[in-house]
Write a protein that holds these residues in place. Sequence first.
Motif, PDB file in Angstrom:
ATOM      1  N   ALA A  24       0.841  -1.151  -0.110  1.00 14.91           N
ATOM      2  CA  ALA A  24       0.002  -0.032   0.534  1.00 14.91           C
ATOM      3  C   ALA A  24       1.124   1.591   0.301  1.00 14.91           C
ATOM      4  O   ALA A  24       0.398   2.200  -1.302  1.00 14.91           O
ATOM      5  N   ARG A  25       2.184   1.017   0.248  1.00 14.93           N
ATOM      6  CA  ARG A  25       2.755   2.636   0.320  1.00 14.93           C
ATOM      7  C   ARG A  25       3.770   2.602  -0.356  1.00 14.93           C
ATOM      8  O   ARG A  25       3.098   3.619  -1.334  1.00 14.93           O
ATOM      9  N   ILE A  28       0.342   4.226  -2.578  1.00 12.39           N
ATOM     10  CA  ILE A  28       0.369   5.594  -2.478  1.00 12.39           C
ATOM     11  C   ILE A  28       1.072   6.333  -3.566  1.00 12.39           C
ATOM     12  O   ILE A  28       0.680   7.625  -3.797  1.00 12.39           O
ATOM     13  N   LEU A 123       6.958   7.786   2.244  1.00 15.45           N
ATOM     14  CA  LEU A 123       6.071   6.431   2.010  1.00 15.45           C
ATOM     15  C   LEU A 123       7.033   5.110   2.260  1.00 15.45           C
ATOM     16  O   LEU A 123       6.120   4.536   2.956  1.00 15.45           O
ATOM     17  N   TYR A 128       3.185   8.465   6.202  1.00 14.08           N
ATOM     18  CA  TYR A 128       2.396   8.954   5.317  1.00 14.08           C
ATOM     19  C   TYR A 128       1.837  10.919   5.696  1.00 14.08           C
ATOM     20  O   TYR A 128       2.048  10.997   4.028  1.00 14.08           O
ATOM     21  N   ILE A 132       2.696  12.659   2.102  1.00 16.09           N
ATOM     22  CA  ILE A 132       1.513  13.095   0.846  1.00 16.09           C
ATOM     23  C   ILE A 132       0.635  14.951   1.050  1.00 16.09           C
ATOM     24  O   ILE A 132       1.173  15.412   0.173  1.00 16.09           O
TER      25      ILE A 132
END
Length: 161
Positions: A24-25, A28, A123, A128, A132
């Motif tokens: 997922a890191r 993203i 990330l 996160y 982001i």
Amino acid sequence: MSDFDMVMRQFTGPGLLEQLELLARIFIASMLGALIGIERKNQNKSAGVRTHAIVALGAALMMVVSKYGFADSAKVDASRIASQVVSGVSFLGAGVIFVRNNLINGLTTSAGIWATAGVGLALGCGQYVVGICSALMIIIVQMIMHKVAFFRMLPQEVICG
């Protein structure tokens, strides 16, 4: 525990959840890189969506592998890979800089590629909020600096008075 058992553990229970979180890191990071690339593409710049997405994805992947891939080693220093990503991406950025007739083109895109790698690294190591927010700041800076005439390169006669 045998090597086979260690590999199979990654596909079951907590091992699988850990692998999915790491994935997922990377995902993203890739999506944020694509967003940065969309802004560059909208400005008709040489490095666009694919380049920025892959730079962020690659940086996140290298950080994840560096930080979590060597758990069986006694000494692990994830910062070594991070510093090498920064150096390596600099070569990519240099490829988009052109000098013609004493005019420099591609410098902002080059800096954006370099900063996009930083987003991927953030990330990749699980930061996160930092990753982001940094991606959003890159997009905002590039959009504002492009639209506001004061921030664009001023003609020579304005600079010299």
